[in-house]
Design a protein around this motif. Structure first.
Motif, PDB file in Angstrom:
ATOM      1  N   ALA A  13     -15.071   2.864   3.497  1.00  0.00           N
ATOM      2  CA  ALA A  13     -15.128   1.329   3.455  1.00  0.00           C
ATOM      3  C   ALA A  13     -14.852   0.855   4.595  1.00  0.00           C
ATOM      4  N   ARG A  14     -14.538   1.120   5.487  1.00  0.00           N
ATOM      5  CA  ARG A  14     -13.971   0.538   7.135  1.00  0.00           C
ATOM      6  C   ARG A  14     -15.708   1.033   7.388  1.00  0.00           C
TER       7      ARG A  14
ATOM      8  N   LEU B  90       0.292  -1.408  -0.171  1.00  0.00           N
ATOM      9  CA  LEU B  90       0.115   0.117  -0.236  1.00  0.00           C
ATOM     10  C   LEU B  90       1.029   1.324   0.147  1.00  0.00           C
TER      11      LEU B  90
ATOM     12  N   ALA C 148     -10.828   4.902   2.203  1.00  0.00           N
ATOM     13  CA  ALA C 148     -10.578   3.388   2.958  1.00  0.00           C
ATOM     14  C   ALA C 148     -11.068   3.775   4.532  1.00  0.00           C
ATOM     15  N   LYS C 149     -11.293   5.144   4.876  1.00  0.00           N
ATOM     16  CA  LYS C 149     -12.720   5.467   5.953  1.00  0.00           C
ATOM     17  C   LYS C 149     -13.855   4.760   5.940  1.00  0.00           C
TER      18      LYS C 149
ATOM     19  N   ALA D 178      -7.207   7.737   1.739  1.00  0.00           N
ATOM     20  CA  ALA D 178      -7.185   7.697   3.294  1.00  0.00           C
ATOM     21  C   ALA D 178      -8.798   8.166   3.398  1.00  0.00           C
TER      22      ALA D 178
END
Length: 117
Positions: free
Chosen positions: A114-115, A92, A111-112, A108
């Protein structure tokens, strides 16, 4: 914050003085001697340990990760993440090489999301 080319100590001194925080007060608040802090600020000593850098960042109201980077230190939580997933995290990070700050920030944020954050 740190795009001005200052070394760690010079940056800390400038920010401390800009906030009218005395050397002795700052030293007391981070748990070091004024002599030690003075030498750090003159870049005669290497930056202090992670916990001291974190305390300094809080006092001078700057981003902890940026100040740790300026100090040449990796946040311990990041080291733990890398140790748990060394291949994936390395891949990554290498993928982000050459990306702009804005591109990395968007990554980023993605990704947040996606979480579910």
């Amino acid at each position: 914050m740190t795009d001005d080319g200052l070394q760690f100590g010079a940056f800390v001194r400038r920010e401390r003085e800009a906030r009218a925080i005395g050397l002795r007060e700052m030293a007391r608040n981070i748990g070091v001697s004024p002599t030690y802090l003075s030498k750090v600020e003159r870049d005669e000593f290497t930056p202090p340990t992670e916990d001291k850098v974190r305390a300094i960042a809080q006092i001078i109201e700057c981003d902890t990760d940026e100040l740790l980077a300026l100090a040449g230190r990796m946040p311990s939580d990041l080291a733990d993440i890398i140790k748990r997933n060394p291949v994936e995290v390395s891949a990554l990070l290498r993928t982000t090489s050459g990306m702009t700050r804005d591109e990395i920030a968007r990554l980023a944020e993605g990704a947040k999301k996606a979480r579910g954050e």
